[in-house]
Design a protein around this motif. Structure first.
Motif, PDB file in Angstrom:
ATOM      1  N   MET A   1       0.840  -1.201   0.000  1.00 26.74           N
ATOM      2  CA  MET A   1       0.000   0.000   0.000  1.00 26.74           C
ATOM      3  C   MET A   1       0.859   1.229   0.000  1.00 26.74           C
ATOM      4  SD  MET A   1      -2.700   1.639   0.043  1.00 26.74           S
ATOM      5  CE  MET A   1      -2.565   3.404  -0.044  1.00 26.74           C
ATOM      6  N   ARG A   2       1.781   1.245   0.967  1.00 26.40           N
ATOM      7  CA  ARG A   2       2.582   2.433   1.116  1.00 26.40           C
ATOM      8  C   ARG A   2       3.428   2.663  -0.138  1.00 26.40           C
ATOM      9  NH1 ARG A   2       5.595   4.233   6.533  1.00 26.40           N
ATOM     10  NH2 ARG A   2       6.056   6.322   5.822  1.00 26.40           N
ATOM     11  N   PHE A   5       1.297   3.908  -2.965  1.00 24.88           N
ATOM     12  CA  PHE A   5       0.918   5.298  -2.725  1.00 24.88           C
ATOM     13  C   PHE A   5       2.082   6.229  -3.053  1.00 24.88           C
ATOM     14  CE2 PHE A   5       0.901   8.849   0.379  1.00 24.88           C
ATOM     15  CZ  PHE A   5      -0.166   9.539  -0.142  1.00 24.88           C
ATOM     16  N   VAL A 216      -0.774  15.854  10.074  1.00 25.26           N
ATOM     17  CA  VAL A 216      -1.330  14.560  10.447  1.00 25.26           C
ATOM     18  C   VAL A 216      -0.242  13.599  10.903  1.00 25.26           C
ATOM     19  CG1 VAL A 216      -3.321  14.859   8.948  1.00 25.26           C
ATOM     20  CG2 VAL A 216      -1.310  13.628   8.105  1.00 25.26           C
ATOM     21  N   GLY A 217       1.004  14.083  10.957  1.00 21.64           N
ATOM     22  CA  GLY A 217       2.058  13.277  11.558  1.00 21.64           C
ATOM     23  C   GLY A 217       2.777  12.356  10.595  1.00 21.64           C
ATOM     24  N   ALA A 218       2.872  12.755   9.317  1.00 26.14           N
ATOM     25  CA  ALA A 218       3.684  11.960   8.396  1.00 26.14           C
ATOM     26  C   ALA A 218       5.154  12.154   8.765  1.00 26.14           C
ATOM     27  CB  ALA A 218       3.450  12.414   6.959  1.00 26.14           C
ATOM     28  N   THR A 222       8.643  10.369   4.708  1.00 23.06           N
ATOM     29  CA  THR A 222       7.472  10.286   3.838  1.00 23.06           C
ATOM     30  C   THR A 222       7.254  11.599   3.100  1.00 23.06           C
ATOM     31  OG1 THR A 222       6.501   8.888   5.529  1.00 23.06           O
ATOM     32  CG2 THR A 222       5.029   9.656   3.800  1.00 23.06           C
TER      33      THR A 222
ATOM     34  N   PHE B 103      -6.011  10.525   2.611  1.00 25.21           N
ATOM     35  CA  PHE B 103      -4.643  11.052   2.529  1.00 25.21           C
ATOM     36  C   PHE B 103      -3.978  11.060   3.908  1.00 25.21           C
ATOM     37  CE2 PHE B 103      -1.663  14.716   2.178  1.00 25.21           C
ATOM     38  CZ  PHE B 103      -0.895  14.255   1.125  1.00 25.21           C
ATOM     39  N   ALA B 104      -4.745  11.456   4.942  1.00 24.44           N
ATOM     40  CA  ALA B 104      -4.188  11.533   6.297  1.00 24.44           C
ATOM     41  C   ALA B 104      -3.723  10.166   6.778  1.00 24.44           C
ATOM     42  CB  ALA B 104      -5.227  12.102   7.257  1.00 24.44           C
ATOM     43  N   GLN B 106      -2.959   7.555   4.511  1.00 26.39           N
ATOM     44  CA  GLN B 106      -1.950   7.060   3.577  1.00 26.39           C
ATOM     45  C   GLN B 106      -0.552   7.538   3.959  1.00 26.39           C
ATOM     46  OE1 GLN B 106      -3.852   8.687   0.135  1.00 26.39           O
ATOM     47  NE2 GLN B 106      -4.531   6.692  -0.611  1.00 26.39           N
ATOM     48  N   VAL B 107      -0.456   8.832   4.299  1.00 29.31           N
ATOM     49  CA  VAL B 107       0.882   9.368   4.553  1.00 29.31           C
ATOM     50  C   VAL B 107       1.461   8.909   5.884  1.00 29.31           C
ATOM     51  CG1 VAL B 107       0.503  11.375   3.100  1.00 29.31           C
ATOM     52  CG2 VAL B 107       0.033  11.543   5.534  1.00 29.31           C
ATOM     53  N   ILE B 108       0.654   8.264   6.732  1.00 31.19           N
ATOM     54  CA  ILE B 108       1.277   7.673   7.916  1.00 31.19           C
ATOM     55  C   ILE B 108       1.344   6.156   7.759  1.00 31.19           C
ATOM     56  CG2 ILE B 108       0.682   9.589   9.457  1.00 31.19           C
ATOM     57  CD1 ILE B 108      -1.592   7.926  10.545  1.00 31.19           C
ATOM     58  N   GLY B 109       1.176   5.696   6.517  1.00 28.66           N
ATOM     59  CA  GLY B 109       1.476   4.311   6.197  1.00 28.66           C
ATOM     60  C   GLY B 109       0.417   3.307   6.603  1.00 28.66           C
ATOM     61  N   LYS B 110      -0.847   3.738   6.706  1.00 31.54           N
ATOM     62  CA  LYS B 110      -1.899   2.773   7.050  1.00 31.54           C
ATOM     63  C   LYS B 110      -2.223   1.893   5.833  1.00 31.54           C
ATOM     64  CE  LYS B 110      -2.906   4.215  11.252  1.00 31.54           C
ATOM     65  NZ  LYS B 110      -2.430   3.491  12.416  1.00 31.54           N
ATOM     66  N   ARG B 112      -4.311  -0.369   3.068  1.00 34.65           N
ATOM     67  CA  ARG B 112      -5.473  -0.084   2.245  1.00 34.65           C
ATOM     68  C   ARG B 112      -6.761  -0.584   2.904  1.00 34.65           C
ATOM     69  NH1 ARG B 112      -5.443   0.303  -3.699  1.00 34.65           N
ATOM     70  NH2 ARG B 112      -3.281  -0.340  -3.637  1.00 34.65           N
ATOM     71  N   ILE B 115      -7.887   1.785   5.560  1.00 34.35           N
ATOM     72  CA  ILE B 115      -8.436   3.003   4.959  1.00 34.35           C
ATOM     73  C   ILE B 115      -9.848   2.748   4.447  1.00 34.35           C
ATOM     74  CG2 ILE B 115      -8.182   4.574   2.996  1.00 34.35           C
ATOM     75  CD1 ILE B 115      -5.131   4.314   3.465  1.00 34.35           C
ATOM     76  N   ARG B 151     -10.991  14.448   8.408  1.00 34.16           N
ATOM     77  CA  ARG B 151      -9.566  14.189   8.211  1.00 34.16           C
ATOM     78  C   ARG B 151      -8.825  14.281   9.545  1.00 34.16           C
ATOM     79  NH1 ARG B 151      -6.835  18.339   4.476  1.00 34.16           N
ATOM     80  NH2 ARG B 151      -6.956  19.587   6.371  1.00 34.16           N
TER      81      ARG B 151
END
Lengths: 302, 282
Positions: A1-2, A5, A216-218, A222, B103-104, B106-110, B112, B115, B151
């Motif tokens: 997934m990551r 993305f 959001v803490g990326a 990332t 998006f919130a 995805q960018v912390i690697g959750k 699919r 999500i 979000r």
């Protein structure tokens, strides 16, 4: 997934930024092409040195009838004078490694063979050549010893050191090589600045995304990874094109043309391009990572 | 949950600190309104809690972490426990409602699957079912703020910071948005909302912290927007409360309208004060 993305983000970034990506690709290509040319010219010098320093000889040209050398006074070298010179050379071992005698006819035949593809070969006449002793030295630097012994001796037209001729050529090649490398350095500076500018602009145009990612803490990785990868991908494309161009230059310009025209010279081949390519591409990747990392540190608050 | 202990924040090239020895404690599950004029330090307070800014002096604890000793690489972890909502929504214009919320994560690697499960749930919570495929510009302001709230809470943060979330919305929509925040609060999320919406503060009767010129003027449970009698003179600021959630008692005495009198010699940014004064005293 990551991974999917991230790849999607990188792809989007490249698509949205086509003009900047193209400029980075082109500038990288030109800089790496010039750098490649410089490096290949260096390799050419090395190749020729290896080839020639084994073969480098001092030629003692003898007089022929109506010779133009002032020392000959218009008269050909007599057999007695020739035997005298031969004996003197034999005595000078071990400074002298090897001596052999090349007659006018042999010299002419060798020239015809060398230049059989060139109009020069048809124009030359046997009378333009002279008998000579070809002397190879154990130490090519000891030319002076031979020159002082034989210059002006009876029956000697001219003592010529091939190494001096070659040195001139090598000097020329070095100038070419360093000019190319200097230009390449300028172009690399150009490429670096362009990469930095591109990243600055991209970071600015994507400040909303990166701001949200931050909130959001990326992780920093990332946030920065797409920027770095976009630069790296552009740089790799540029360097790849440069290597392909260089390959084509060597394949068609040198292997396909010069090598056939100048048979008794060793030339670099496409193998040399293959040899330098990984280093150039690796260097470009490092440059892209370093430049983008540094720029992001300044322009992308995380 | 959030503790400010004598926190001072001075921005470079300014004479007056944005926050001046502010002490404040917010318990888990509380709903706090932070009120005050523009320039009173509300946003600075929220930014300090996110470690977007570093205090000049004082200690800040958020979700059990001392922000002074929190290394930069751990800041993202902190921010994953804090949702943030702004006046200007800050949505990504080229992504759909679903994508904005996703998006919130995805960018912390959750993953699919997480999500696909969480985003529709969250959109249902904020009342946006059926609008997943809309783009932000196709939504009303209230709906956009709902997306922003979705979000902010999609990763189930312990704390939700809202910086004037109703500033761009009409009164009726503002009430809806605060009702939504109240519902989120009841599910256990601590909420700190900076606002100057008098009506909302007076309607909800939550704890009110009033800032003026960087100082806490008032810290009152079940307070109104501006109560003259509650103004504590300088030097006698109330200590931070340490009680839990304020009880929701019906029949509270209504707030007295009107701003507390300005003390002589106080100067604030004049241009942005005027409309607020008139808004409060209308």
């Amino acid at each position: 997934m990551r991974a999917t993305f991230m790849l999607g983000e990188i792809g989007n970034g490249l698509r949205r930024n086509v003009s900047m990506v193209v400029s980075v690709v082109l500038v990288t290509m030109i800089s790496m092409y010039l750098l490649g040319l410089g490096l290949l010219a260096q390799r050419q010098v090395d190749t020729m040195k290896d080839y020639w320093f084994d073969r480098v000889q001092v030629s003692i040209f003898l007089c022929v009838d109506k010779s133009l050398y002032p020392n000959c006074a218009g008269a050909a070298t007599t057999p007695a004078q020739r035997d005298q010179l031969q004996a003197q050379l034999e005595q000078m071992k071990p400074t002298v490694k090897d001596v052999y005698y090349e007659s006018q006819a042999q010299a002419y035949a060798r020239f015809k063979e060398q230049f059989k593809n060139s109009p020069l070969g048809d124009q030359a006449t046997e009378r333009a050549f002279a008998d000579s002793f070809r002397v190879s030295l154990n130490d090519p630097g000891k030319y002076d010893v031979i020159a002082s012994s034989f210059q002006g001796a009876p029956g000697v037209g001219k003592v010529q050191d091939q190494k001096q001729l070659l040195d001139k050529f090598f000097t020329f090649m070095n100038v070419v090589s360093w000019s190319a490398i200097s230009l390449a350095v300028l172009m690399v500076v150009c490429a670096t600045l362009l990469m930095a500018t591109t990243i600055r602009q991209t970071a600015f145009s994507r400040r909303r995304e990166t701001g949200i990612m931050r909130l959001v803490g990326a992780s920093n990785l990332t946030i920065q990874f797409p920027f770095i990868m976009e630069t790296v991908v552009s740089a790799i494309i540029g360097a790849g094109l440069a290597m392909w161009l260089l390959y084509a230059t060597v394949r068609y310009g040198i292997s396909g043309y010069l090598s056939n025209a100048l048979l008794d010279t060793a030339f670099i081949g496409t193998a040399d391009v293959v040899l330098i390519a990984p280093w150039v591409i690796g260097g470009v990747v490092l440059l892209a990572i370093f430049t983008s990392g540094f720029t992001l540190r300044r322009y992308l608050r995380v | 949950m959030i503790l400010f202990d004598t926190v001072t924040k001075s921005y470079p090239r300014t004479t007056r600190p944005a926050l001046d020895s502010v002490s404040l404690e917010v318990e888990r599950g509380e709903f706090v309104f932070v009120v005050g004029q523009s320039g009173s330090g509300k946003s600075t307070l929220l930014r300090l809690a996110l470690k977007e800014e570093v205090p000049t002096s004082g200690t800040i604890l958020v979700a059990g972490r001392d922000l002074a000793t929190l290394p930069d690489r751990k800041v993202p972890q902190l921010r994953r426990e804090i949702g943030v909502v702004f006046q200007d929504f800050r949505l990504l214009p080229n992504k759909t409602v679903f994508q904005n919320v996703a998006f919130a994560l995805q960018v912390i690697g959750k993953s699919r699957s997480i999500i696909r499960q969480t985003v529709p749930e969250t959109l249902a919570t904020v009342g946006l079912e059926g609008k997943e495929k809309r783009l932000p510009h196709e939504l009303s302001g209230g709906e956009q703020q709902r997306v922003a709230i979705a979000r902010a809470i999609v990763n189930k943060p312990a704390i939700l910071l809202a910086d004037e979330p109703t500033g761009n919305l009409d009164p009726a929509t503002s009430i809806d948005i605060v009702a939504l925040l109240d519902r989120i609060n009841r599910s256990g999320t601590t909420i700190v909302m900076a606002t100057h919406d008098e009506e909302i503060v007076n309607t909800y009767r939550k704890r009110v912290v009033e800032l003026r010129l960087g100082q806490v003027m008032r810290d009152q449970s079940r307070g109104g927007y501006g109560i003259a009698s509650s103004v504590v003179p300088h030097g006698e600021r109330p200590r931070p409360r340490s009680s839990g959630m304020p009880p929701r008692e019906p029949g509270m005495p209504p707030a007295e309208p009107g701003m507390p009198p300005r003390e002589p010699g106080e100067t604030g940014p004049v241009t942005r004060q005027r409309p607020e004064v008139s808004e409060v005293t209308r």
